[in-house]
Scaffold this active site. Structure first.
Site, PDB file in Angstrom:
ATOM      1  N   HIS A   1       0.841  -1.208   0.000  1.00  0.00           N
ATOM      2  CA  HIS A   1       0.000   0.000   0.000  1.00  0.00           C
ATOM      3  C   HIS A   1       0.876   1.258   0.000  1.00  0.00           C
ATOM      4  O   HIS A   1       0.640   2.187  -0.781  1.00  0.00           O
ATOM      5  CB  HIS A   1      -0.917  -0.022   1.230  1.00  0.00           C
ATOM      6  CG  HIS A   1      -1.647   1.261   1.486  1.00  0.00           C
ATOM      7  ND1 HIS A   1      -2.959   1.471   1.110  1.00  0.00           N
ATOM      8  CD2 HIS A   1      -1.246   2.419   2.079  1.00  0.00           C
ATOM      9  CE1 HIS A   1      -3.327   2.689   1.461  1.00  0.00           C
ATOM     10  NE2 HIS A   1      -2.302   3.288   2.065  1.00  0.00           N
ATOM     11  N   GLU A   2       1.895   1.273   0.860  1.00  0.00           N
ATOM     12  CA  GLU A   2       2.785   2.437   0.919  1.00  0.00           C
ATOM     13  C   GLU A   2       3.577   2.587  -0.378  1.00  0.00           C
ATOM     14  O   GLU A   2       3.820   3.711  -0.835  1.00  0.00           O
ATOM     15  CB  GLU A   2       3.726   2.325   2.118  1.00  0.00           C
ATOM     16  CG  GLU A   2       3.037   2.242   3.474  1.00  0.00           C
ATOM     17  CD  GLU A   2       2.090   3.396   3.761  1.00  0.00           C
ATOM     18  OE1 GLU A   2       2.248   4.471   3.149  1.00  0.00           O
ATOM     19  OE2 GLU A   2       1.173   3.225   4.584  1.00  0.00           O
TER      20      GLU A   2
ATOM     21  N   HIS B   1       1.691   4.539  -2.981  1.00  0.00           N
ATOM     22  CA  HIS B   1       1.797   6.005  -2.914  1.00  0.00           C
ATOM     23  C   HIS B   1       3.004   6.507  -3.720  1.00  0.00           C
ATOM     24  O   HIS B   1       2.927   7.543  -4.389  1.00  0.00           O
ATOM     25  CB  HIS B   1       1.920   6.454  -1.452  1.00  0.00           C
ATOM     26  CG  HIS B   1       0.652   6.325  -0.672  1.00  0.00           C
ATOM     27  ND1 HIS B   1      -0.533   6.906  -1.059  1.00  0.00           N
ATOM     28  CD2 HIS B   1       0.381   5.678   0.501  1.00  0.00           C
ATOM     29  CE1 HIS B   1      -1.478   6.636  -0.171  1.00  0.00           C
ATOM     30  NE2 HIS B   1      -0.949   5.885   0.785  1.00  0.00           N
TER      31      HIS B   1
ATOM     32  N   GLU C   1      -5.853   7.109  -0.988  1.00  0.00           N
ATOM     33  CA  GLU C   1      -5.743   5.926  -0.133  1.00  0.00           C
ATOM     34  C   GLU C   1      -6.443   4.719  -0.758  1.00  0.00           C
ATOM     35  O   GLU C   1      -5.947   3.590  -0.682  1.00  0.00           O
ATOM     36  CB  GLU C   1      -6.320   6.213   1.260  1.00  0.00           C
ATOM     37  CG  GLU C   1      -5.578   7.272   2.048  1.00  0.00           C
ATOM     38  CD  GLU C   1      -4.126   6.911   2.329  1.00  0.00           C
ATOM     39  OE1 GLU C   1      -3.807   5.700   2.378  1.00  0.00           O
ATOM     40  OE2 GLU C   1      -3.307   7.828   2.511  1.00  0.00           O
TER      41      GLU C   1
END
Length: 394
Positions: free
Chosen positions: A237-238, A241, A317
């Site tokens: 997930h990070e 970004h 997100e």
């Protein structure tokens, strides 16, 4: 079934959520009330006069005013900071931090705020003096390099003042994370674990920095509470970004937000100064004593724009969640991660719409669990949104 069920929030989580709403309302109100009091009492003008007497030169006057303002604001908000940051966290069993450690962090935070304000406050006031009609536009453009610089220096200079960053202890897990990063096209990434268990029981991970300072940071509390597959999902997930250039989007969005807020200030400040100049103790917006007016009107504008800003953040997100599901294809790990976040951080999974609009930077956890459960385009042969960004494993 592999479907993860969203648990009902505990009574303690509901209480924490409701008290958080009250706290947010108080903080938002003080963000309007304190600048208004400084303006209408003439205290801001007296602080400017004191800064002039001591500093004499214009630039020194602005720097001294920034320091005085920071100290006064910190003193006025100290009781609330102490309650929110120390008392409340212990009250709900979320903190291990000693009073001395909390006070040390608070003092460091105030000092950094003062230095930061002194470093940038002169910029809008120089622009106000040289271009009274277009200052808001130039200040908005100036926020682009300033925000980018903040992203660069924060991981290297600021974060280590508050936390101890260490290489990951679990080298097998670290190698799996780095392999995933390589597949995501961000080889050369750094992964750090940070000692937060001495301060908090909350769990968290985040991405920070740009260019050579980019890094993925995992709290040791998160490493303790999640299994390896869940940790891989969090790091994926990070990575999303990074790959989706969310930092660049944030820098551009910040510039737009600052410009719009300052334009609102530009359009409304002159009328207020004409009407209340005797109370305020200044007659021009270019007087540094007007800073609480800038702050007050800016805070009103930010409050009104909050649903747009938070909606943009929730979209980022959600796309990072999608990226993580596509690169790991581990729906169960994704959904179970969000359940752990809910339980460990005393979150309410289905907050009311008003809360989501004005307070939520992330989608509601129930929505994230639901999306993780059902998003499986690879099973039906549908195209993946981000598969073109993945490198095939060698």
């Amino acid at each position: 079934s592999d479907t993860v069920v969203v648990p009902e929030p505990s009574a303690l989580a509901i209480q924490y959520h409701r008290s958080g709403n009250v706290l947010w309302a108080v903080e938002t109100g003080l963000g309007m009330i304190i600048p208004a009091v400084l303006l209408f009492s003439g205290l801001s003008a007296r602080m400017r006069s004191l800064s002039q007497r001591v500093g004499r030169r214009w630039l020194l006057t602005v720097l001294l005013y920034a320091v005085l303002f920071t100290v006064l604001l910190a003193a006025l908000t100290f009781p609330l900071s102490y309650y929110a940051g120390y008392v409340r966290q212990h009250q709900y069993g979320l903190s291990n931090q000693s009073l001395g450690a909390w006070a040390g962090d608070w003092i460091k935070g105030v000092a950094l705020t003062g230095l930061g304000l002194a470093a940038v406050l002169w910029i809008p006031y120089v622009l106000l003096r040289r271009s009274p009609r277009r200052w808001w536009l130039y200040a908005g453009l100036a926020s682009i390099p300033l925000t980018a610089l903040l992203f660069v220096i924060t991981p290297v200079w600021i974060d280590p003042l508050f936390n101890d960053y260490e290489p990951m202890e679990d080298k097998v897990l670290e190698s799996r994370i780095l392999a995933l990063a390589q597949r995501a096209g961000i080889g050369g990434s750094r992964v750090y674990q940070v000692d937060k268990s001495s301060d908090t029981k909350l769990v968290n991970a985040y991405v920070t920095g740009v260019g050579a300072t980019k890094r993925i940071v995992l709290w040791d509390t998160l490493l303790e509470k999640l299994d390896d597959e869940e940790i891989l999902f969090v790091t994926a997930h990070e990575m999303g970004h990074f790959v989706l250039r969310h930092t660049l989007a944030v820098i551009i969005a910040t510039a737009i937000l600052v410009t719009l807020s300052l334009y609102a200030v530009h359009r409304t400040a002159a009328g207020l100064i004409r009407r209340f100049s005797l109370r305020f103790g200044f007659s021009e917006l270019s007087d540094v004593a007007s800073f609480p007016l800038l702050l007050l009107l800016g805070n009103v504008a930010l409050f009104l724009l909050a649903p747009l800003v938070l909606g943009f953040s929730r979209h980022q997100e959600h796309e990072a969640d999608r990226f993580a599901l596509e690169i790991t294809r581990d729906n169960h790990a994704g959904a179970s991660t969000f359940v752990v976040l809910q339980q460990e951080n005393l979150a309410v999974p289905r907050p009311r719409r008003l809360y989501v609009l004005w307070r939520s930077s992330h989608p509601p956890l129930a929505d994230r669990v639901g999306f993780a459960n059902r998003y499986r385009p690879w099973e039906s042969g549908q195209p993946l949104r981000y598969d073109r960004m993945f490198r095939e494993s060698k």
